[in-house]
Design an enzyme around this catalytic site. Sequence first.
Site, PDB file in Angstrom:
ATOM      1  N   CYS A   1       0.811  -1.226   0.000  1.00 31.68           N
ATOM      2  CA  CYS A   1       0.000   0.000   0.000  1.00 31.68           C
ATOM      3  C   CYS A   1       0.841   1.273   0.000  1.00 31.68           C
ATOM      4  O   CYS A   1       0.346   2.346  -0.328  1.00 31.68           O
ATOM      5  CB  CYS A   1      -0.955   0.006   1.187  1.00 31.68           C
ATOM      6  SG  CYS A   1      -2.139  -1.336   1.129  1.00 31.68           S
TER       7      CYS A   1
ATOM      8  N   ASN B   1      -9.946   0.019  -0.459  1.00 32.91           N
ATOM      9  CA  ASN B   1      -8.480   0.104  -0.401  1.00 32.91           C
ATOM     10  C   ASN B   1      -7.901  -0.475  -1.694  1.00 32.91           C
ATOM     11  O   ASN B   1      -7.951  -1.677  -1.913  1.00 32.91           O
ATOM     12  CB  ASN B   1      -7.992  -0.679   0.828  1.00 32.91           C
ATOM     13  CG  ASN B   1      -6.481  -0.639   0.988  1.00 32.91           C
ATOM     14  OD1 ASN B   1      -5.765  -0.194   0.100  1.00 32.91           O
ATOM     15  ND2 ASN B   1      -6.002  -1.113   2.125  1.00 32.91           N
TER      16      ASN B   1
ATOM     17  N   HIS C   1      -3.423   7.479   2.286  1.00 32.53           N
ATOM     18  CA  HIS C   1      -3.776   6.138   1.832  1.00 32.53           C
ATOM     19  C   HIS C   1      -5.190   5.838   2.309  1.00 32.53           C
ATOM     20  O   HIS C   1      -5.565   6.169   3.435  1.00 32.53           O
ATOM     21  CB  HIS C   1      -2.782   5.118   2.395  1.00 32.53           C
ATOM     22  CG  HIS C   1      -3.176   3.707   2.112  1.00 32.53           C
ATOM     23  ND1 HIS C   1      -3.555   3.282   0.859  1.00 32.53           N
ATOM     24  CD2 HIS C   1      -3.264   2.621   2.923  1.00 32.53           C
ATOM     25  CE1 HIS C   1      -3.853   1.991   0.911  1.00 32.53           C
ATOM     26  NE2 HIS C   1      -3.691   1.571   2.152  1.00 32.53           N
TER      27      HIS C   1
END
Length: 325
Positions: free
Chosen positions: A114, A282, A252
């Site tokens: 990520c 996500n 994020h």
Amino acid sequence: MNTFARIAGTGSYLPEKVLTNKDLEAMVDTTDQWIRERTGIVKRHVAGEGQTTCDLAEQAARRAIEAAGRQVDDVDLIVLATTTADKIFPSTACLLQQRLDIHGCAAFDVQAVCTGFVYALGVAEKFIRTGSASCALVVGAETFSRIIDWSDRGTCVLFGDGAGAVVLEAADEPGILSTHLHADGAYENLLHVPGGVSRGFDVDDAEGDPRYTHMKGNEVFKMAVNTLGRIVDETLQANDMKKSDVDWLVPHQANIRIINATARKLNMAMDKVVVTVDQHGNTSAASVPLALDVAVRDGRIRRGEVLLLEAFGGGFTWGSVLLRY
Ligand code: UT7
């Protein structure tokens, strides 16, 4: 004269297929209410059959090049962040280079899950600052749905697919003010896909199917909140800046509660935070550039404003980029 790196244009792409919380209710023991309250996610996009990470990356890249007012031939570096490469090799960056019909420039993938895009931006910035490149295509692209066990409610409600890209070019003024990249491999087992080329995809792993993502969500959550709080301080201190100097937080997009905690740490009102987790879930390495592109294109983020990009992910890896847009 010093050479700096500035973002000349942004682009993004989401696959057409959408999966709502209601759709997931029919697949696993979950509810729309639980997903909204615990994560803030309402829907996510997933790649269609046969649609690959490079397919998503190509669309995002072309849009970023167009927004930058550049031609594909101007690109002299491709750095692509992904956890879900099309092939074991060549890298997805090389596949993208082929799609764009560019020949000769360096092209490679970065793997920091990520945090991948933040890492890729940090790497590309160094190439530009040292004069090794002058027009870099920096991409975060994922088909994370391919490494999700769609019968595991602890992970399948969280992730989505997509791609985001920026064109980073040499400039006389910043641009990128600082980048901060970190990792601590000691946390390998809190968030991982146990299988791999070298270990094999049939390893006997106590946690379940080695092909898919396994996460100790609650422990990852706490680490993410604490670590992102610290990197906000580190970034501001390195630039001798105050919290109030930051115009936009582009975080994020893993969980709205993590984003809220980072915004609180910055004393930032939520209308100064770019939130896409509700619409995208996500998307791992794609999440930060996707959020950036959304807020640039809808006119919220304007030239001259100070942006704090941050991310946290498997590894653990974490990082931030402070930049004047
Ligand atoms: O991008 C990389 C970094 N990743 C992250 O930052 C993710 C970090 N973690 C999280 O976002 C959160 O920990 C989750 C959203 C994954 C989970 O939320 P939580 O508030 O930490 O819940 P929990 O894991 O403590 O579980 C609470 C309850 C459990 O039931 P019991 O044991 O209390 O009866 C879970 O079994 O919620 C249950 N649960 C669910 N219920 C309905 C877990 N997943 C689901 C679900 N639907 N999908």
